[in-house]
Motif scaffolding. Structure first.
Motif, PDB file in Angstrom:
ATOM      1  N   TYR A 226      36.435  41.911  57.607  1.00  0.00           N
ATOM      2  CA  TYR A 226      36.642  43.340  57.817  1.00  0.00           C
ATOM      3  C   TYR A 226      37.604  43.917  56.786  1.00  0.00           C
ATOM      4  O   TYR A 226      37.420  45.031  56.297  1.00  0.00           O
ATOM      5  CB  TYR A 226      37.170  43.600  59.224  1.00  0.00           C
ATOM      6  CG  TYR A 226      36.083  43.585  60.283  1.00  0.00           C
ATOM      7  CD1 TYR A 226      35.153  44.617  60.359  1.00  0.00           C
ATOM      8  CD2 TYR A 226      35.984  42.538  61.190  1.00  0.00           C
ATOM      9  CE1 TYR A 226      34.149  44.609  61.313  1.00  0.00           C
ATOM     10  CE2 TYR A 226      34.990  42.521  62.151  1.00  0.00           C
ATOM     11  CZ  TYR A 226      34.081  43.556  62.212  1.00  0.00           C
ATOM     12  OH  TYR A 226      33.085  43.541  63.148  1.00  0.00           O
ATOM     13  N   ASP A 227      38.659  43.172  56.459  1.00  0.00           N
ATOM     14  CA  ASP A 227      39.674  43.685  55.542  1.00  0.00           C
ATOM     15  C   ASP A 227      39.566  43.078  54.151  1.00  0.00           C
ATOM     16  O   ASP A 227      39.858  43.729  53.158  1.00  0.00           O
ATOM     17  CB  ASP A 227      41.078  43.418  56.099  1.00  0.00           C
ATOM     18  CG  ASP A 227      41.302  44.141  57.423  1.00  0.00           C
ATOM     19  OD1 ASP A 227      40.904  45.313  57.518  1.00  0.00           O
ATOM     20  OD2 ASP A 227      41.863  43.526  58.343  1.00  0.00           O
ATOM     21  N   GLU A 228      39.181  41.827  54.064  1.00  0.00           N
ATOM     22  CA  GLU A 228      39.052  41.171  52.772  1.00  0.00           C
ATOM     23  C   GLU A 228      38.100  39.988  52.883  1.00  0.00           C
ATOM     24  O   GLU A 228      37.800  39.521  53.978  1.00  0.00           O
ATOM     25  CB  GLU A 228      40.419  40.684  52.261  1.00  0.00           C
ATOM     26  CG  GLU A 228      41.079  39.654  53.150  1.00  0.00           C
ATOM     27  CD  GLU A 228      42.401  39.158  52.586  1.00  0.00           C
ATOM     28  OE1 GLU A 228      42.880  38.121  53.077  1.00  0.00           O
ATOM     29  OE2 GLU A 228      42.941  39.794  51.670  1.00  0.00           O
ATOM     30  N   GLY A 229      37.620  39.523  51.730  1.00  0.00           N
ATOM     31  CA  GLY A 229      36.715  38.388  51.731  1.00  0.00           C
ATOM     32  C   GLY A 229      37.455  37.073  51.835  1.00  0.00           C
ATOM     33  O   GLY A 229      38.660  36.987  51.615  1.00  0.00           O
ATOM     34  N   TRP A 230      36.735  36.064  52.208  1.00  0.00           N
ATOM     35  CA  TRP A 230      37.257  34.693  52.301  1.00  0.00           C
ATOM     36  C   TRP A 230      36.484  33.836  51.329  1.00  0.00           C
ATOM     37  O   TRP A 230      35.258  33.922  51.241  1.00  0.00           O
ATOM     38  CB  TRP A 230      37.062  34.190  53.732  1.00  0.00           C
ATOM     39  CG  TRP A 230      37.371  32.733  53.955  1.00  0.00           C
ATOM     40  CD1 TRP A 230      38.543  32.192  54.382  1.00  0.00           C
ATOM     41  CD2 TRP A 230      36.465  31.628  53.787  1.00  0.00           C
ATOM     42  NE1 TRP A 230      38.427  30.831  54.487  1.00  0.00           N
ATOM     43  CE2 TRP A 230      37.165  30.449  54.128  1.00  0.00           C
ATOM     44  CE3 TRP A 230      35.137  31.527  53.365  1.00  0.00           C
ATOM     45  CZ2 TRP A 230      36.577  29.196  54.071  1.00  0.00           C
ATOM     46  CZ3 TRP A 230      34.562  30.275  53.303  1.00  0.00           C
ATOM     47  CH2 TRP A 230      35.275  29.124  53.648  1.00  0.00           C
ATOM     48  N   ALA A 231      37.177  33.042  50.533  1.00  0.00           N
ATOM     49  CA  ALA A 231      36.501  32.213  49.535  1.00  0.00           C
ATOM     50  C   ALA A 231      37.175  30.856  49.437  1.00  0.00           C
ATOM     51  O   ALA A 231      38.377  30.717  49.674  1.00  0.00           O
ATOM     52  CB  ALA A 231      36.509  32.903  48.172  1.00  0.00           C
ATOM     53  N   THR A 232      36.385  29.841  49.082  1.00  0.00           N
ATOM     54  CA  THR A 232      36.931  28.502  48.918  1.00  0.00           C
ATOM     55  C   THR A 232      36.160  27.753  47.844  1.00  0.00           C
ATOM     56  O   THR A 232      34.976  28.038  47.605  1.00  0.00           O
ATOM     57  CB  THR A 232      36.862  27.709  50.243  1.00  0.00           C
ATOM     58  OG1 THR A 232      37.448  26.406  50.054  1.00  0.00           O
ATOM     59  CG2 THR A 232      35.415  27.529  50.703  1.00  0.00           C
ATOM     60  N   VAL A 233      36.844  26.802  47.196  1.00  0.00           N
ATOM     61  CA  VAL A 233      36.189  25.891  46.262  1.00  0.00           C
ATOM     62  C   VAL A 233      36.210  24.466  46.820  1.00  0.00           C
ATOM     63  O   VAL A 233      35.917  23.513  46.102  1.00  0.00           O
ATOM     64  CB  VAL A 233      36.858  25.919  44.868  1.00  0.00           C
ATOM     65  CG1 VAL A 233      36.617  27.250  44.194  1.00  0.00           C
ATOM     66  CG2 VAL A 233      38.357  25.616  44.961  1.00  0.00           C
ATOM     67  N   ASN A 234      36.549  24.337  48.077  1.00  0.00           N
ATOM     68  CA  ASN A 234      36.592  23.040  48.734  1.00  0.00           C
ATOM     69  C   ASN A 234      35.199  22.406  48.733  1.00  0.00           C
ATOM     70  O   ASN A 234      34.258  22.942  49.320  1.00  0.00           O
ATOM     71  CB  ASN A 234      37.096  23.207  50.177  1.00  0.00           C
ATOM     72  CG  ASN A 234      37.298  21.870  50.877  1.00  0.00           C
ATOM     73  OD1 ASN A 234      36.889  20.823  50.388  1.00  0.00           O
ATOM     74  ND2 ASN A 234      37.935  21.914  52.030  1.00  0.00           N
ATOM     75  N   THR A 235      35.071  21.262  48.069  1.00  0.00           N
ATOM     76  CA  THR A 235      33.771  20.612  47.911  1.00  0.00           C
ATOM     77  C   THR A 235      33.108  20.319  49.249  1.00  0.00           C
ATOM     78  O   THR A 235      31.889  20.499  49.411  1.00  0.00           O
ATOM     79  CB  THR A 235      33.928  19.303  47.118  1.00  0.00           C
ATOM     80  OG1 THR A 235      34.625  19.565  45.906  1.00  0.00           O
ATOM     81  CG2 THR A 235      32.566  18.703  46.796  1.00  0.00           C
ATOM     82  N   LYS A 236      33.883  19.868  50.222  1.00  0.00           N
ATOM     83  CA  LYS A 236      33.333  19.527  51.528  1.00  0.00           C
ATOM     84  C   LYS A 236      32.758  20.763  52.211  1.00  0.00           C
ATOM     85  O   LYS A 236      31.656  20.717  52.788  1.00  0.00           O
ATOM     86  CB  LYS A 236      34.422  18.896  52.403  1.00  0.00           C
ATOM     87  CG  LYS A 236      33.923  18.434  53.764  1.00  0.00           C
ATOM     88  CD  LYS A 236      35.033  17.751  54.558  1.00  0.00           C
ATOM     89  CE  LYS A 236      34.539  17.287  55.913  1.00  0.00           C
ATOM     90  NZ  LYS A 236      35.635  16.617  56.685  1.00  0.00           N
ATOM     91  N   GLU A 237      33.479  21.873  52.149  1.00  0.00           N
ATOM     92  CA  GLU A 237      33.002  23.089  52.797  1.00  0.00           C
ATOM     93  C   GLU A 237      31.787  23.661  52.075  1.00  0.00           C
ATOM     94  O   GLU A 237      30.859  24.175  52.711  1.00  0.00           O
ATOM     95  CB  GLU A 237      34.126  24.118  52.855  1.00  0.00           C
ATOM     96  CG  GLU A 237      35.269  23.686  53.770  1.00  0.00           C
ATOM     97  CD  GLU A 237      36.275  24.799  53.978  1.00  0.00           C
ATOM     98  OE1 GLU A 237      35.873  25.974  53.938  1.00  0.00           O
ATOM     99  OE2 GLU A 237      37.455  24.485  54.198  1.00  0.00           O
ATOM    100  N   ILE A 238      31.784  23.578  50.749  1.00  0.00           N
ATOM    101  CA  ILE A 238      30.639  24.074  49.988  1.00  0.00           C
ATOM    102  C   ILE A 238      29.397  23.235  50.286  1.00  0.00           C
ATOM    103  O   ILE A 238      28.293  23.766  50.440  1.00  0.00           O
ATOM    104  CB  ILE A 238      30.958  24.065  48.478  1.00  0.00           C
ATOM    105  CG1 ILE A 238      31.997  25.149  48.173  1.00  0.00           C
ATOM    106  CG2 ILE A 238      29.686  24.295  47.645  1.00  0.00           C
ATOM    107  CD1 ILE A 238      32.510  25.125  46.761  1.00  0.00           C
TER     108      ILE A 238
END
Length: 282
Positions: A226-238
């Motif tokens: 709602y307010d901002e995006g969430w991003a990750t480069v965590n290999t496991k999550e990707i």
């Protein structure tokens, strides 16, 4: 004397990692170009890693660690850094779209921003606030230029069928929006699939998400908030989201059948007849 960007190791784990790479490189007496020659990366790429403007691939880290004599410290530090949320500037969706080689997205509520018409975008962006709405719409539509450049990214979109039926802006706006989706039927770099209601429960029930792949950068998983995006480069999550996306793509209708469903909904629900004479978008 070259203009060396000052680092702020406390800004984020990604910044701290970059600062450590620079510290070890300078202690080793290596320039960016010299280190790049050892680890098979450009000096520019290494500079962007040091300043946290790009994320390295996992495979880069052991080479950098060995070249700088870090004895595994950088490998361990990277495992920690990549598990944290990326700094806010890195989550700017336009930056990710402009540099990605492939964009895979599942949209449960709305047409993806890269495929929105100006009328549709105006309705979406103006739900809560009308301030600077023209500027916001222009910015969103301007992002779509990545699809018409000489070497565009591959954009693969899975839309929940609900997106076709959710009447954003009235029949005329929705009719034009669905017609715009059909404009991409013959564009190889844009593939659109619809996840039909008949799919029942599916891997995207928790919401929309996007996966960005890059030629020389770590991949990024992204979700809007709602307010901002969430991003990750965590290999496991990707990896987990990639599996989720593959399952969604397998459950969705093929692109040809998806286009037929879009055309049918456009005609039956919005009384907008598809123009089969129109060629692909530029």
């Amino acid at each position: 004397m070259p203009n060396v960007k000052c680092l702020d190791p406390g800004a984020s784990p990604l910044h701290f990692f970059g600062a450590e790479v620079r510290r070890l490189r300078e202690e080793a007496g290596l320039t960016l170009a010299q280190l790049g020659g050892i680890v098979y990366l450009t000096g520019s790429m290494l500079g962007q890693i040091e300043t946290a403007t790009k994320t390295p691939k996992d495979e880069h880290i052991p080479r950098i660690d060995a070249a700088l004599g870090a004895d595994g410290a950088l490998v361990r530090l990277w495992e920690m850094a990549k598990r944290q949320r990326l700094p806010s500037w890195f989550r700017r969706i336009a930056d990710l779209e402009a540099t990605a080689s492939e964009i895979r997205t599942f949209q449960a509520q709305l047409v993806h921003g890269l495929l929105q018409t100006p009328g549709y975008a105006r309705e979406v962006l103006g739900v809560m606030h009308q301030v600077d709405l023209d500027t916001q719409v222009d910015a969103r539509v301007g992002r779509q230029s990545v699809l018409s450049r000489e070497n565009p990214p591959l954009l693969w979109v899975v839309l929940d069928e609900a997106v076709l039926h959710r009447e954003i802006g009235g029949r005329e706006v929705m009719g034009r929006q669905l017609a715009h989706l059909l404009d991409y039927r013959d564009v190889d770099e844009v593939q659109i699939q619809v996840l039909p209601f008949t799919a029942g429960r599916h891997a995207g029930l928790l919401g929309s998400f996007t996966l960005f792949s890059f030629e020389d950068n770590g991949n990024v998983a992204y979700m809007e908030g709602y307010d901002e995006g969430w991003a990750t480069v965590n290999t496991k999550e990707i990896k987990a989201r990639s599996l989720r996306y593959d399952l969604l793509r397998a459950s969705a209708l093929p692109p040809v059948d998806s286009a037929e469903l879009i055309a049918r909904v456009m005609e039956e629900r919005y009384e907008h007849v598809p123009d089969t004479r129109r060629g692909p978008v530029a």
